[in-house]
Design a protein around this motif. Structure first.
Motif, PDB file in Angstrom:
ATOM      1  N   THR A  17      37.803   5.865  38.316  1.00 59.40           N
ATOM      2  CA  THR A  17      36.786   6.209  39.326  1.00 59.40           C
ATOM      3  C   THR A  17      36.111   4.939  39.853  1.00 59.40           C
ATOM      4  OG1 THR A  17      35.118   6.505  37.595  1.00 59.40           O
ATOM      5  CG2 THR A  17      36.352   8.466  38.278  1.00 59.40           C
ATOM      6  N   PRO A  18      36.852   4.059  40.515  1.00 58.79           N
ATOM      7  CA  PRO A  18      36.288   2.768  40.916  1.00 58.79           C
ATOM      8  C   PRO A  18      35.112   2.877  41.887  1.00 58.79           C
ATOM      9  CG  PRO A  18      38.399   3.139  42.001  1.00 58.79           C
ATOM     10  CD  PRO A  18      38.255   4.204  40.958  1.00 58.79           C
ATOM     11  N   HIS A  19      35.090   3.933  42.716  1.00 54.29           N
ATOM     12  CA  HIS A  19      34.063   4.022  43.747  1.00 54.29           C
ATOM     13  C   HIS A  19      32.877   4.889  43.334  1.00 54.29           C
ATOM     14  CE1 HIS A  19      36.895   1.924  46.221  1.00 54.29           C
ATOM     15  NE2 HIS A  19      37.785   2.920  46.151  1.00 54.29           N
ATOM     16  N   ALA A  20      32.923   5.468  42.147  1.00 53.58           N
ATOM     17  CA  ALA A  20      31.792   6.250  41.655  1.00 53.58           C
ATOM     18  C   ALA A  20      30.644   5.311  41.287  1.00 53.58           C
ATOM     19  CB  ALA A  20      32.214   7.069  40.436  1.00 53.58           C
ATOM     20  N   VAL A  21      29.420   5.839  41.350  1.00 56.08           N
ATOM     21  CA  VAL A  21      28.246   5.025  41.029  1.00 56.08           C
ATOM     22  C   VAL A  21      28.069   4.957  39.515  1.00 56.08           C
ATOM     23  CG1 VAL A  21      25.740   4.800  41.249  1.00 56.08           C
ATOM     24  CG2 VAL A  21      27.116   5.549  43.212  1.00 56.08           C
ATOM     25  N   THR A  31      28.783   0.341  41.809  1.00 54.39           N
ATOM     26  CA  THR A  31      29.948   1.176  41.510  1.00 54.39           C
ATOM     27  C   THR A  31      30.630   0.715  40.223  1.00 54.39           C
ATOM     28  OG1 THR A  31      31.534  -0.200  42.709  1.00 54.39           O
ATOM     29  CG2 THR A  31      30.334   1.485  43.987  1.00 54.39           C
ATOM     30  N   TYR A  32      31.519   1.581  39.727  1.00 51.85           N
ATOM     31  CA  TYR A  32      32.281   1.215  38.533  1.00 51.85           C
ATOM     32  C   TYR A  32      33.124  -0.033  38.788  1.00 51.85           C
ATOM     33  CZ  TYR A  32      31.156   5.094  35.442  1.00 51.85           C
ATOM     34  OH  TYR A  32      30.497   5.953  34.594  1.00 51.85           O
ATOM     35  N   ASP A  33      33.706  -0.135  39.960  1.00 54.38           N
ATOM     36  CA  ASP A  33      34.527  -1.300  40.269  1.00 54.38           C
ATOM     37  C   ASP A  33      33.684  -2.567  40.288  1.00 54.38           C
ATOM     38  OD1 ASP A  33      37.103  -2.520  41.275  1.00 54.38           O
ATOM     39  OD2 ASP A  33      35.784  -3.006  42.955  1.00 54.38           O
ATOM     40  N   GLU A  34      32.514  -2.506  40.899  1.00 54.96           N
ATOM     41  CA  GLU A  34      31.629  -3.675  40.949  1.00 54.96           C
ATOM     42  C   GLU A  34      31.182  -4.085  39.552  1.00 54.96           C
ATOM     43  OE1 GLU A  34      29.511  -3.059  45.318  1.00 54.96           O
ATOM     44  OE2 GLU A  34      28.763  -1.956  43.567  1.00 54.96           O
ATOM     45  N   ARG A  37      34.152  -5.734  37.668  1.00 55.57           N
ATOM     46  CA  ARG A  37      34.419  -7.105  38.078  1.00 55.57           C
ATOM     47  C   ARG A  37      33.302  -8.051  37.604  1.00 55.57           C
ATOM     48  NH1 ARG A  37      38.304  -7.569  42.187  1.00 55.57           N
ATOM     49  NH2 ARG A  37      39.127  -5.560  42.878  1.00 55.57           N
ATOM     50  N   THR A 212      26.371   8.326  35.383  1.00 54.82           N
ATOM     51  CA  THR A 212      25.575   7.265  35.998  1.00 54.82           C
ATOM     52  C   THR A 212      24.404   6.899  35.105  1.00 54.82           C
ATOM     53  OG1 THR A 212      26.124   8.061  38.212  1.00 54.82           O
ATOM     54  CG2 THR A 212      24.227   6.607  38.026  1.00 54.82           C
TER      55      THR A 212
END
Length: 624
Positions: A17-21, A31-34, A37, A212
């Motif tokens: 879920t990279p774009h989920a908060v 987001t999960y992706d942020e 990284r 979240t």
């Protein structure tokens, strides 16, 4: 229970879920992706500086997205973190860094001198942002490796660092996620100070469950109305609080917007069914209320119990052991006791910590061989419990002098050692007592050499060395301590300070100007009193350190002045606090406010009377 460790579980969730908060920090959504990284870059920065398995990295950052990045980054480097609340006195922070052996400390520039003086290297957390993303694999954490070393109060006056394993914290967080079906729709409010282990599951359970983490706004943890506003505004579904804070939420908060709440966890103090029933009246009968129990030495929680809606009186049991853990109730000879008979609680299983970092003798004393399982260990809790007929555990109290105040575990010996460092104090004995509201308060009995120091002076002295939760409400000077035949102080024979036997009030002196009237009005509302005089003392009227934090917030809101919690420790009368406000008619801030607040503490001889057994500089209460 899933055996995967938390860094790997988070990375898998970020992939799905990279774009989920993942984190909400004020107006900022990460987001999960942020987060994936950013924490990977932090891990590489730390690894390049020498962090790795079996090393500890101090983290002294205010609550915010950067704190979450730092904690995850430490784990993804294979290391363990040492949570250091930046609101603690700098001298104490330096002591904790030295005691933990952390070689690196993630902290802001304001702690450069403190970190260097403790023999460690300060690492600027912003430096990780300059690193490029990389697909190079990160080191894997060891299940038996140290995940964090967290400090708890020490009976000898020296805090001790408990080394908790990756497997232990993964087991505890896994129980939360799987037993309670945490998922994408869940939002957990993170408001426990990072220096307390309960903050760990508030942060990591949603991150491995796909939910979240909502970081509580500054000050919300000190303000019941603000805490409930945060629940309502963010649609919080899961919340944890200590019973003393839960009681404040019930008494003063507006629950009308809290319909999103589905799970409430309570821990740190005894929970009563009457309070649970009242919460359900306000929040709705569907709310699940769980009472959990666990010492710092055992990966946050050991047992749990879902409060029965049909039971509306009496203590709520602490329940049964979590998966992967076992509990024994033993008599002094090490024999299991039958149902209904009190005994000492021992804990075994994956949640038991490795021991106290750098303290092998103390570790051997408290972490003992399991007589019923070869090669296994048990943690000896010092807590007295008994089995109920339904095979759940009921908590009965401590077997030693340790006490919990507003959910904070306190060894009186730590406070006594700090008081003994005062140049006028020759001896100190700290004992708890129960206030009218059922909450615990601390009274310090002292012997001195020369004139007795004022109570305000002693409060300020301790506030520069200890967390505010460790500062006693009362100070009482004796000619000598009553003694046992062994020569030790007889704690049961210590006289109650006068303030505890009859409220010593100076209410005949009415507030004399606008500032004093403002302060007296806030006190009256906070303490539930019809009249408050200009010379009244906050603690003598039954105030606590937890209420003092709320008082600071209310005075700030009512006056517009910047009032620090530490300032209020040194100004505990209406008159002195009015001077701190600098409001019209008060004469402006006064350098004599501390002296005016303290006077001289009560004196007397021993008695046989029975006695009770962000970086603003403010300490926040443990709103677990």
């Amino acid at each position: 229970m899933n055996a995967e460790l938390l860094p790997e579980r988070f990375a898998e969730q970020a992939f799905r879920t990279p774009h989920a908060v993942a984190v909400v920090d004020g107006e900022r959504a990460v987001t999960y992706d942020e987060l994936d990284r950013a924490s990977a870059r932090m891990a590489r920065l730390l690894a390049d500086l020498g962090a790795g398995p079996e090393t500890l990295v101090g983290v002294s950052l205010p609550r915010g997205a950067g704190l979450v990045v730092a904690l995850l980054g430490v784990w993804r480097a294979g290391a363990g973190y040492v949570p250091l609340d930046p609101a603690q006195p700098t001298a104490r922070l330096a002591s904790l860094i030295r005691e933990s052996g952390a070689g690196l400390v993630l902290a802001g520039p304001e702690l450069e001198e403190t970190v260097a003086g403790a023999g460690a290297r300060r690492v600027d957390p912003d430096a990780a942002r300059e690193l490029p993303d990389s697909d190079e694999p990160l080191p894997a954490a060891d299940p038996d490796g140290v995940a964090y070393a967290i400090f708890t109060s020490g009976s000898t006056g020296k805090p001790k660092a408990v080394a908790v394993t990756h497997a232990g914290i993964a087991n505890r967080v896994g129980w939360t996620v799987e037993r309670h079906a945490l998922g994408a729709g869940d939002r957990i409010l993170q408001k426990t100070t990072v220096g307390f282990d309960a903050a760990g599951w508030e942060i990591f359970a949603p991150l491995v469950g796909g939910g979240t983490v909502v970081l509580a706004p500054a000050g919300a943890e000190r303000d019941p109305a603000g805490l409930l506003r945060a629940v309502a505004e963010h649609g919080i579904t899961v919340l944890q609080v200590v019973p003393s804070v839960l009681r404040l939420l019930v008494e003063e908060g507006d629950w009308s917007g809290c319909g999103s709440l589905r799970l409430l966890f309570s821990a740190g103090e005894a929970l009563h069914a009457e309070l649970v029933a009242r919460v359900r009246e306000l929040a709705g009968p569907e709310l699940e209320v769980w009472n959990t129990y666990g010492p710092t030495e055992c990966s946050i929680d050991v047992t749990a119990f879902a409060a029965d809606p049909a039971v509306t009186s009496g203590p709520v049991p602490i329940g049964r052991p979590l998966p992967g853990l076992k509990v024994l109730v033993l008599d002094p000879s090490g024999t299991p006791v039958p149902v209904g008979v009190p005994g000492e609680l021992y804990v075994g299983g994956v949640g038991v910590a490795r021991g106290y970092a750098g303290r092998p003798e103390l570790t051997a004393e408290r972490f003992v061989p399991d007589p019923y399982e070869s090669g296994a260990r048990l943690y000896r809790t010092g807590d007295q419990v008994r089995w109920r007929a339904d095979r759940t555990l009921e908590y009965l109290g401590r077997l030693d002098h340790q006490v919990k105040v507003n959910g904070v575990r306190i060894e009186p010996g730590e406070i006594e050692a700090a008081l003994a460092a005062h140049p006028s104090v020759t001896g100190a004995v700290v004992v708890p007592y129960e206030g009218e509201d059922g909450g615990k308060r601390l009274a310090a009995h002292l012997t001195t050499d020369g004139p007795a120091p004022g109570s305000a002076e002693l409060r300020v002295f301790l506030a520069e060395r200890l967390p505010e939760s460790h500062v006693p409400s009362f100070f009482h000077v004796l000619d000598a301590f009553p003694l046992l035949p062994s020569g030790k102080a007889d704690r049961a024979a210590l006289p109650l300070p006068a303030e505890l036997t009859a409220v010593a009030r100076a209410g005949s002196v009415a507030p004399r100007d606008a500032a004093e009237k403002l302060v007296a009005g806030v006190w009256a509302e906070l303490l539930g009193r019809e009249q408050v005089g200009a010379l009244d003392d906050f603690f003598a009227l039954g105030g606590t350190s937890l209420q003092l934090t709320r008082l600071a917030a209310r005075l700030r809101a009512a006056s517009g002045e910047k009032i620090s919690l530490r300032g209020l420790f040194g100004a505990t009368t209406v008159e002195a606090q009015a001077r701190l406000l600098g409001a019209p008619g008060s004469g402006g801030p006064s350098a004599g406010a501390v002296a005016a607040a303290g006077g001289t503490v009560a004196t007397g001889g021993p008695s046989a009377a029975a006695g009770p057994d962000g970086t603003s500089g403010d300490d926040e209460p443990p709103a677990r």
